[in-house]
Design an enzyme around this catalytic site. Structure first.
Site, PDB file in Angstrom:
ATOM      1  N   SER A  47       0.707  -1.141   0.018  1.00 32.28           N
ATOM      2  CA  SER A  47       0.130   0.083  -0.025  1.00 32.28           C
ATOM      3  C   SER A  47       0.945   1.183   0.076  1.00 32.28           C
ATOM      4  CB  SER A  47      -0.741  -0.051   1.135  1.00 32.28           C
ATOM      5  OG  SER A  47      -1.904   1.236   1.121  1.00 32.28           O
ATOM      6  N   GLU A  48       0.452   2.136  -0.841  1.00 30.26           N
ATOM      7  CA  GLU A  48       1.270   3.546  -0.998  1.00 30.26           C
ATOM      8  C   GLU A  48       1.744   4.132   0.290  1.00 30.26           C
ATOM      9  OE1 GLU A  48      -1.358   2.368  -2.847  1.00 30.26           O
ATOM     10  OE2 GLU A  48      -1.664   3.836  -4.623  1.00 30.26           O
ATOM     11  N   ASN A  49       0.751   4.112   1.201  1.00 32.03           N
ATOM     12  CA  ASN A  49       1.004   4.949   2.391  1.00 32.03           C
ATOM     13  C   ASN A  49       1.938   4.151   3.339  1.00 32.03           C
ATOM     14  OD1 ASN A  49      -1.131   2.995   2.730  1.00 32.03           O
ATOM     15  ND2 ASN A  49      -1.835   3.887   4.537  1.00 32.03           N
ATOM     16  N   GLY A  50       2.804   3.239   3.006  1.00 32.64           N
ATOM     17  CA  GLY A  50       3.755   2.649   3.835  1.00 32.64           C
ATOM     18  C   GLY A  50       3.486   1.475   4.330  1.00 32.64           C
ATOM     19  N   SER A  89       8.394   3.685   0.368  1.00 37.92           N
ATOM     20  CA  SER A  89       6.919   3.191  -0.214  1.00 37.92           C
ATOM     21  C   SER A  89       7.301   3.191  -1.844  1.00 37.92           C
ATOM     22  CB  SER A  89       5.743   3.511   0.327  1.00 37.92           C
ATOM     23  OG  SER A  89       4.884   2.967  -0.364  1.00 37.92           O
TER      24      SER A  89
END
Lengths: 212, 233
Positions: A47-50, A89
């Site tokens: 997931s992009e948010n880490g 990320s």
């Protein structure tokens, strides 16, 4: 002509994920793909948010505001989950470390151009991480309806909407068919029709040139 | 003795704020946002702010509070879709907006904080967001030049800290916070819990990046999309 439901489209896309893959799923139908990963196939979701190693939605008791996915939905962690900064990320994304990304689309062109972030004249929300994903992930799979609400083909000769990326799409799964190409220099080929859908049905609803 | 811990947001922000300043903030959506320091900025009333943040909060929470109070005039963000007041001000021409792909935004913070003036990325090439920017070919692929970002002030939310300013973040509340922390000429962190000692191997942001801290007194942690497992509910 019936075609696939949203769930069936997601299940079809899930078959593209291979054992050991690191994959990123976009918002909407792509998120459903997580429910259809076949038994015995181990896929780690990013997931992009880490976060790497996304678990299912929590129970009421498990809800933790500090564990969300890129769609800002509450999720859970797994024993092998890791967390990291946004810069790390996107190093994973841009650096080509993610095997596949499954994304929604407004339009895809016959050359693999993707438009999915902006409709001129309407409020623009922003690209989020979509431009980074298509620029860096090895294999981009698009999940979209075959036509828009007005019945216009979404797989087109040229896109009418602003690009998210040029020549970035490898596979298109719609509610009616699957198109794939061998490389970013090859043309798309119709490789599958949904049950009850004929090649003629597809041709009548597709503007893009493709190999039959 | 090093004294980085301040009694409250007003004290921690004292002397750092001026109209027309640039502020970089950590957070993704409403997760890991510096709620207490945003309240401090609201109370201080600083105007003309350029805010660098992945998102713009919602109408009544996060940076949305500063937007509603007309303190922000410009935003550099990747996604602003959850904020009606933002939309109204933007469409009325009252608010300037620079869209930046999410990964490019994170890297611009990282680069700025690391003393790197610019970098080339494939992200955005061939799109509206690369227009007017320098393009360069490397090994037959086209890249676009993006610049590093720094700010007069960085505000971040951490989970745990020691008195020296070593920070640990919690789960996905980490997000942009470590990158924002490096990009501020002064970085103020609000911390959920101060501890006597953090294990050196567990530090996410080393103390050198953090100048001031407060105990976070607002930890609402509002959830945007409350999704639960159906079978267990």
């Amino acid at each position: 002509m019936t075609g696939w439901t949203r769930e069936q489209m997601a299940a079809r896309a899930a078959r593209e994920l291979k054992d050991g893959y690191y994959a990123n799923l976009g918002i909407g139908i792509p998120t459903l793909v997580a429910n259809y990963i076949p038994d015995g196939i181990e896929v780690t979701l990013h997931s992009e948010n880490g976060m790497l190693g996304l678990g299912p939605f929590p129970t009421e008791q498990q809800i933790d505001a500090d564990i969300i996915n890129a769609g800002k939905q509450t999720i859970t962690e797994l024993p092998h989950t890791s967390y990291f900064s946004s810069a790390d990320s996107f190093a994973m994304i841009r650096g080509g470390h993610i095997d596949a990304s499954i994304l929604g689309a407004m339009e895809v062109s016959q050359d693999g151009d993707l438009s999915n972030w902006m409709v001129p004249g309407k409020m623009v929300k922003g690209p989020g991480g979509a431009m980074d994903l298509v620029a860096g992930v090895k294999r981009i799979i698009v999940l979209m309806d075959h036509t828009d609400k007005a019945g216009n083909p979404k797989f087109r000769r040229e896109n009418t909407l602003p690009y998210t990326g040029r020549n970035v799409v490898d596979m298109i799964i719609t509610n009616l068919a699957v198109f794939e190409r061998e490389s970013r220099t090859a043309r798309f080929r119709l490789i599958e029709c949904a049950p009850g859908v004929s090649a003629e049905d597809i041709a009548a609803r597709t503007e893009a040139a493709y190999l039959a | 003795m090093v004294q980085k811990i301040f009694p409250d947001a007003a004290a921690a922000l004292d002397g750092l704020l001026f109209d027309g300043m640039t502020i970089v903030a950590g957070g993704f959506g409403l997760c890991g946002i510096p709620e207490t320091l945003i309240d401090g900025l609201l109370a201080a009333g600083t105007t003309g702010i350029t805010a660098i943040s992945n998102n713009a909060g919602v109408d009544d929470f996060g940076l949305g509070l500063l937007l509603r109070n007309r303190q922000i005039v410009r935003m550099i963000s990747s996604y602003v879709g959850e904020n009606k007041e933002f939309e109204r001000q933007y469409l009325a021409g009252e608010l300037e907006l620079e869209f930046c792909p999410q990964g490019t935004l994170a890297e611009r913070m990282r680069a700025g904080g690391a003393g790197i003036a610019g970098f080339y990325t494939r992200t955005g090439v061939g799109t509206l967001l690369a227009e007017g920017k320098e393009l360069k070919e490397f090994d037959g692929e086209t890249y676009v030049l993006e610049t590093g970002l720094t700010a007069d002030l960085a505000i971040v939310k951490a989970w745990r800290a020691d008195r020296f300013g070593n920070l640990m973040f919690r789960k996905t509340a980490r997000n942009f916070n470590p990158n924002a922390a490096t990009a501020g000429r002064v970085t103020v962190a609000e911390v959920e819990e101060f501890v006597d000692h953090l294990k050196p191997d567990h530090v996410h942001t080393p103390a050198i990046f953090v100048q001031r801290m407060i105990l976070a007194t607002r930890n609402e942690k509002r959830i945007e999309q409350r999704t639960i497992t159906r079978d267990a509910a």
